[in-house]
Design a protein around this motif. Structure first.
Motif, PDB file in Angstrom:
ATOM      1  N   GLY A  68       0.830  -1.208   0.000  1.00  0.00           N
ATOM      2  CA  GLY A  68       0.000   0.000   0.000  1.00  0.00           C
ATOM      3  C   GLY A  68       0.858   1.249   0.000  1.00  0.00           C
ATOM      4  N   SER A  82       1.475   3.221  -2.516  1.00  0.00           N
ATOM      5  CA  SER A  82       1.170   4.215  -3.548  1.00  0.00           C
ATOM      6  C   SER A  82       0.429   5.430  -2.995  1.00  0.00           C
ATOM      7  CB  SER A  82       0.321   3.567  -4.654  1.00  0.00           C
ATOM      8  OG  SER A  82      -0.864   3.030  -4.104  1.00  0.00           O
ATOM      9  N   ILE A  99      -0.847   6.388   4.196  1.00  0.00           N
ATOM     10  CA  ILE A  99       0.097   6.057   5.267  1.00  0.00           C
ATOM     11  C   ILE A  99       1.297   5.284   4.717  1.00  0.00           C
ATOM     12  CG2 ILE A  99       0.373   4.813   7.464  1.00  0.00           C
ATOM     13  CD1 ILE A  99      -2.678   5.161   7.885  1.00  0.00           C
ATOM     14  N   ARG A 158      -1.213  -1.478  -6.375  1.00  0.00           N
ATOM     15  CA  ARG A 158      -1.693  -1.756  -7.740  1.00  0.00           C
ATOM     16  C   ARG A 158      -1.382  -0.623  -8.708  1.00  0.00           C
ATOM     17  NH1 ARG A 158      -7.741  -2.520  -5.947  1.00  0.00           N
ATOM     18  NH2 ARG A 158      -6.977  -0.658  -4.875  1.00  0.00           N
ATOM     19  N   SER A 159      -1.300   0.621  -8.235  1.00  0.00           N
ATOM     20  CA  SER A 159      -1.155   1.759  -9.155  1.00  0.00           C
ATOM     21  C   SER A 159       0.300   1.944  -9.560  1.00  0.00           C
ATOM     22  CB  SER A 159      -1.631   3.055  -8.512  1.00  0.00           C
ATOM     23  OG  SER A 159      -2.748   2.850  -7.727  1.00  0.00           O
ATOM     24  N   ASN A 161      -1.295  -6.793  -7.212  1.00  0.00           N
ATOM     25  CA  ASN A 161      -2.617  -6.776  -6.596  1.00  0.00           C
ATOM     26  C   ASN A 161      -2.627  -7.870  -5.527  1.00  0.00           C
ATOM     27  OD1 ASN A 161      -5.246  -6.969  -5.840  1.00  0.00           O
ATOM     28  ND2 ASN A 161      -6.080  -7.105  -7.914  1.00  0.00           N
ATOM     29  N   LEU A 162      -2.695  -7.474  -4.283  1.00  0.00           N
ATOM     30  CA  LEU A 162      -2.585  -8.455  -3.191  1.00  0.00           C
ATOM     31  C   LEU A 162      -3.781  -9.391  -3.109  1.00  0.00           C
ATOM     32  CD1 LEU A 162      -1.037  -6.155  -0.430  1.00  0.00           C
ATOM     33  CD2 LEU A 162       0.107  -8.016  -1.633  1.00  0.00           C
ATOM     34  N   ASN A 209       0.527  -2.877   5.205  1.00  0.00           N
ATOM     35  CA  ASN A 209      -0.239  -1.634   5.359  1.00  0.00           C
ATOM     36  C   ASN A 209      -1.418  -1.542   4.389  1.00  0.00           C
ATOM     37  OD1 ASN A 209      -0.553   1.487   5.784  1.00  0.00           O
ATOM     38  ND2 ASN A 209      -0.124   1.212   3.596  1.00  0.00           N
ATOM     39  N   TYR A 250     -15.353  -4.260   7.944  1.00  0.00           N
ATOM     40  CA  TYR A 250     -13.992  -3.704   8.084  1.00  0.00           C
ATOM     41  C   TYR A 250     -13.356  -4.189   9.381  1.00  0.00           C
ATOM     42  CZ  TYR A 250     -10.266  -0.160   8.521  1.00  0.00           C
ATOM     43  OH  TYR A 250      -9.052   0.483   8.674  1.00  0.00           O
ATOM     44  N   LYS A 252     -10.055  -6.651   9.482  1.00  0.00           N
ATOM     45  CA  LYS A 252      -8.807  -6.141  10.076  1.00  0.00           C
ATOM     46  C   LYS A 252      -8.470  -6.925  11.352  1.00  0.00           C
ATOM     47  CE  LYS A 252      -6.708  -2.792   8.980  1.00  0.00           C
ATOM     48  NZ  LYS A 252      -5.558  -2.593   8.061  1.00  0.00           N
ATOM     49  N   GLY A 300      -5.639   5.801  14.667  1.00  0.00           N
ATOM     50  CA  GLY A 300      -7.003   6.320  14.681  1.00  0.00           C
ATOM     51  C   GLY A 300      -7.342   6.827  13.286  1.00  0.00           C
ATOM     52  N   VAL A 303      -7.096   8.773  10.119  1.00  0.00           N
ATOM     53  CA  VAL A 303      -5.982   9.502   9.515  1.00  0.00           C
ATOM     54  C   VAL A 303      -6.503  10.193   8.262  1.00  0.00           C
ATOM     55  CG1 VAL A 303      -3.623   9.310   8.664  1.00  0.00           C
ATOM     56  CG2 VAL A 303      -4.472   7.639  10.316  1.00  0.00           C
ATOM     57  N   THR A 357      -6.626  10.596   4.968  1.00  0.00           N
ATOM     58  CA  THR A 357      -6.187   9.967   3.714  1.00  0.00           C
ATOM     59  C   THR A 357      -7.384   9.783   2.790  1.00  0.00           C
ATOM     60  OG1 THR A 357      -6.639   7.705   4.412  1.00  0.00           O
ATOM     61  CG2 THR A 357      -4.449   8.568   4.943  1.00  0.00           C
TER      62      THR A 357
HETATM   63  N1  LIG Z   1      -7.060   6.304   7.065  1.00  0.00           N
HETATM   64  C1  LIG Z   1      -7.478   5.920   8.254  1.00  0.00           C
HETATM   65  O1  LIG Z   1      -8.274   6.620   8.920  1.00  0.00           O
HETATM   66  C2  LIG Z   1      -6.979   4.643   8.848  1.00  0.00           C
HETATM   67  C3  LIG Z   1      -7.195   4.422  10.207  1.00  0.00           C
HETATM   68  C4  LIG Z   1      -6.731   3.253  10.801  1.00  0.00           C
HETATM   69  C5  LIG Z   1      -6.078   2.324  10.026  1.00  0.00           C
HETATM   70  N2  LIG Z   1      -5.886   2.534   8.705  1.00  0.00           N
HETATM   71  C6  LIG Z   1      -5.211   1.484   7.936  1.00  0.00           C
HETATM   72  O2  LIG Z   1      -4.079   2.046   7.324  1.00  0.00           O
HETATM   73  C7  LIG Z   1      -3.798   1.351   6.121  1.00  0.00           C
HETATM   74  C8  LIG Z   1      -3.541   2.371   5.010  1.00  0.00           C
HETATM   75  O3  LIG Z   1      -4.711   3.136   4.841  1.00  0.00           O
HETATM   76  P1  LIG Z   1      -4.706   4.600   4.201  1.00  0.00           P
HETATM   77  O4  LIG Z   1      -5.607   5.423   5.027  1.00  0.00           O
HETATM   78  O5  LIG Z   1      -3.330   5.057   3.927  1.00  0.00           O
HETATM   79  O6  LIG Z   1      -5.512   4.287   2.848  1.00  0.00           O
HETATM   80  P2  LIG Z   1      -5.242   4.690   1.322  1.00  0.00           P
HETATM   81  O7  LIG Z   1      -4.685   6.050   1.234  1.00  0.00           O
HETATM   82  O8  LIG Z   1      -6.496   4.370   0.620  1.00  0.00           O
HETATM   83  O9  LIG Z   1      -4.117   3.648   0.901  1.00  0.00           O
HETATM   84  C9  LIG Z   1      -4.397   2.270   0.815  1.00  0.00           C
HETATM   85  C10 LIG Z   1      -3.235   1.613   0.111  1.00  0.00           C
HETATM   86  O10 LIG Z   1      -3.538   0.207  -0.043  1.00  0.00           O
HETATM   87  C11 LIG Z   1      -3.314  -0.144  -1.401  1.00  0.00           C
HETATM   88  N3  LIG Z   1      -4.175  -1.233  -1.813  1.00  0.00           N
HETATM   89  C12 LIG Z   1      -5.529  -1.286  -1.725  1.00  0.00           C
HETATM   90  N4  LIG Z   1      -5.981  -2.426  -2.276  1.00  0.00           N
HETATM   91  C13 LIG Z   1      -4.891  -3.096  -2.722  1.00  0.00           C
HETATM   92  C14 LIG Z   1      -4.712  -4.324  -3.383  1.00  0.00           C
HETATM   93  N5  LIG Z   1      -5.749  -5.111  -3.729  1.00  0.00           N
HETATM   94  N6  LIG Z   1      -3.458  -4.724  -3.678  1.00  0.00           N
HETATM   95  C15 LIG Z   1      -2.392  -3.941  -3.354  1.00  0.00           C
HETATM   96  N7  LIG Z   1      -2.498  -2.772  -2.728  1.00  0.00           N
HETATM   97  C16 LIG Z   1      -3.740  -2.350  -2.421  1.00  0.00           C
HETATM   98  C17 LIG Z   1      -3.615   1.139  -2.186  1.00  0.00           C
HETATM   99  O11 LIG Z   1      -2.929   1.161  -3.413  1.00  0.00           O
HETATM  100  P3  LIG Z   1      -3.585   0.940  -4.863  1.00  0.00           P
HETATM  101  O12 LIG Z   1      -4.950   1.531  -4.845  1.00  0.00           O
HETATM  102  O13 LIG Z   1      -2.598   1.615  -5.749  1.00  0.00           O
HETATM  103  O14 LIG Z   1      -3.553  -0.535  -5.014  1.00  0.00           O
HETATM  104  C18 LIG Z   1      -3.014   2.187  -1.275  1.00  0.00           C
HETATM  105  O15 LIG Z   1      -1.647   2.344  -1.521  1.00  0.00           O
HETATM  106  C19 LIG Z   1      -4.987   0.434   5.865  1.00  0.00           C
HETATM  107  O16 LIG Z   1      -4.649  -0.893   6.192  1.00  0.00           O
HETATM  108  C20 LIG Z   1      -6.059   0.938   6.815  1.00  0.00           C
HETATM  109  O17 LIG Z   1      -6.921  -0.108   7.250  1.00  0.00           O
HETATM  110  C21 LIG Z   1      -6.315   3.681   8.099  1.00  0.00           C
END
Ligand SMILES: NC(=O)c1ccc[n+]([C@@H]2O[C@H](COP(=O)([O-])OP(=O)(O)OC[C@H]3O[C@@H](n4cnc5c(N)ncnc54)[C@H](OP(=O)(O)O)[C@@H]3O)[C@@H](O)[C@H]2O)c1
Length: 282
Positions: free
Chosen positions: A36, A38, A41, A61-62, A86-87, A113, A181, A185, A212, A214, A216
């Motif tokens: 993750g 791309s 976080i 994936r991107s 693609n995971l 991640n 979700y 998780k 918590g 974030v 994004t």
């Molecule tokens: N944002 C929050 O509030 C928050 C809070 C607590 C925990 N988290 C956790 O933090 C982690 C990162 O979240 P984020 O907020 O940074 O989200 P994000 O900006 O949407 O990033 C998610 C990342 O996962 C990748 N991804 C999604 N599906 C995928 C697949 N099938 N294969 C490979 N890569 C894949 C995406 O890349 P591509 O689309 O390019 O594949 C992207 O790089 C997640 O596990 C989330 O559960 C987030």
């Protein structure tokens, strides 16, 4: 985000200052795979790790986002390679594992991640079983597959560090609209903790981050839920880096142990009541 809001979010969700020297000691010359990478976080974390001296393997994936990040890192004097995967396609995960084994011969730190979230009422979900499949594939089965592929490589080199970017939601009671979700998780969180308990003698360690909300792409659609300002992306990446420096344990909001303690106490009381009731009814 203003200073006041950032301070409130740090107090509520937890903040760790990263010891730059400690981070450099933990990652310099190490191969660190970040899933993750791309966006969000993962991207912010990969940049920090590369700046501290890690050889980062960027996975998502991107392709173009990964390529841009790899180019930025190398332009700054760091080392990065983009491996589009693609995971949720398990053959692609096998190819990734094979590539890492053949080309680098090792992986020292795996940052799991990549993930996705869905918030939806159950009445709007009856014809959306695919959403649950997709959540379990990206938040649980894909990371399990990748971990299974890389563990033998870590063991062969005397150990390694698994870092899981979980969510604080896995430490809260089940929450309306977040069931899929939270369940997906939690599944990976529990699987990893159980797995690593078997691997201590192999030098495999686990550090779990429970962020918590974030700021994004993922959290953007739930902005109206934010009673508190979200954690700044940089602060979230610092939590992951702090987990790597510490090399074990849990990092997240400081009130989590209170919830754990209260839940444990309630379970203990409930179990005593059940045992007594069973004795009287037997
Ligand atoms: N944002 C929050 O509030 C928050 C809070 C607590 C925990 N988290 C956790 O933090 C982690 C990162 O979240 P984020 O907020 O940074 O989200 P994000 O900006 O949407 O990033 C998610 C990342 O996962 C990748 N991804 C999604 N599906 C995928 C697949 N099938 N294969 C490979 N890569 C894949 C995406 O890349 P591509 O689309 O390019 O594949 C992207 O790089 C997640 O596990 C989330 O559960 C987030």
């Amino acid at each position: 985000m203003g200073v006041a809001k950032r301070t409130v979010s740090r107090l509520f969700y937890g903040y760790r200052r990263v010891n730059e020297r400690g981070l450099a000691r933990a990652v310099t010359g190490k191969t660190v795979l970040v899933t993750g990478a791309s966006h969000g976080i993962g991207r912010a974390t990969a940049r920090k790790l590369a700046a501290a001296g890690a050889h980062v393997v960027l996975v998502a994936r991107s392709q173009h986002h990964l390529d841009d990040l790899a180019a930025e890192i190398t332009a700054d004097g760091g080392a990065a390679i983009a491996l589009r995967t693609n995971l949720t396609d398990f053959d692609e995960v096998d190819n990734l594992t094979k590539y890492v084994r053949d080309e680098f011969g090792r992986v020292d730190i795996l940052v799991s991640n990549a993930g996705k979230s869905v918030r939806r009422a159950i009445h709007d979900s009856y014809d959306r079983f695919h959403e649950h499949q997709s959540l379990i594939n990206i938040n649980y089965l894909g990371p399990v597959k990748l971990t299974l592929g890389l563990l033998p490589l870590m063991r062969a080199h005397g150990g390694g560090l698994l870092v899981n970017v979980a969510t604080f939601a896995t430490r809260l009671p089940p929450w309306p609209r977040w069931a899929g979700y939270q369940a997906s998780k939690s599944a990976f969180d529990i699987w990893l903790r159980g797995t690593v308990a078997e691997l201590r003698q192999d030098g495999i360690r686990l550090a779990t981050v429970y962020p918590g909300f974030v700021d994004t792409r993922m959290s953007a659609p739930t902005a109206h839920l934010r009673r508190l300002p979200p954690l700044h992306l940089d602060d979230a990446a610092n939590l992951v880096c702090a987990a790597i420096v510490r090399g074990r344990g849990n990092i997240g909001p400081r009130w989590i142990p209170l919830i754990d303690g209260a839940a444990g106490l309630c379970q203990d009381i409930a179990s005593r009541v059940a045992t007594t009731a069973h004795r009287h009814m037997a």
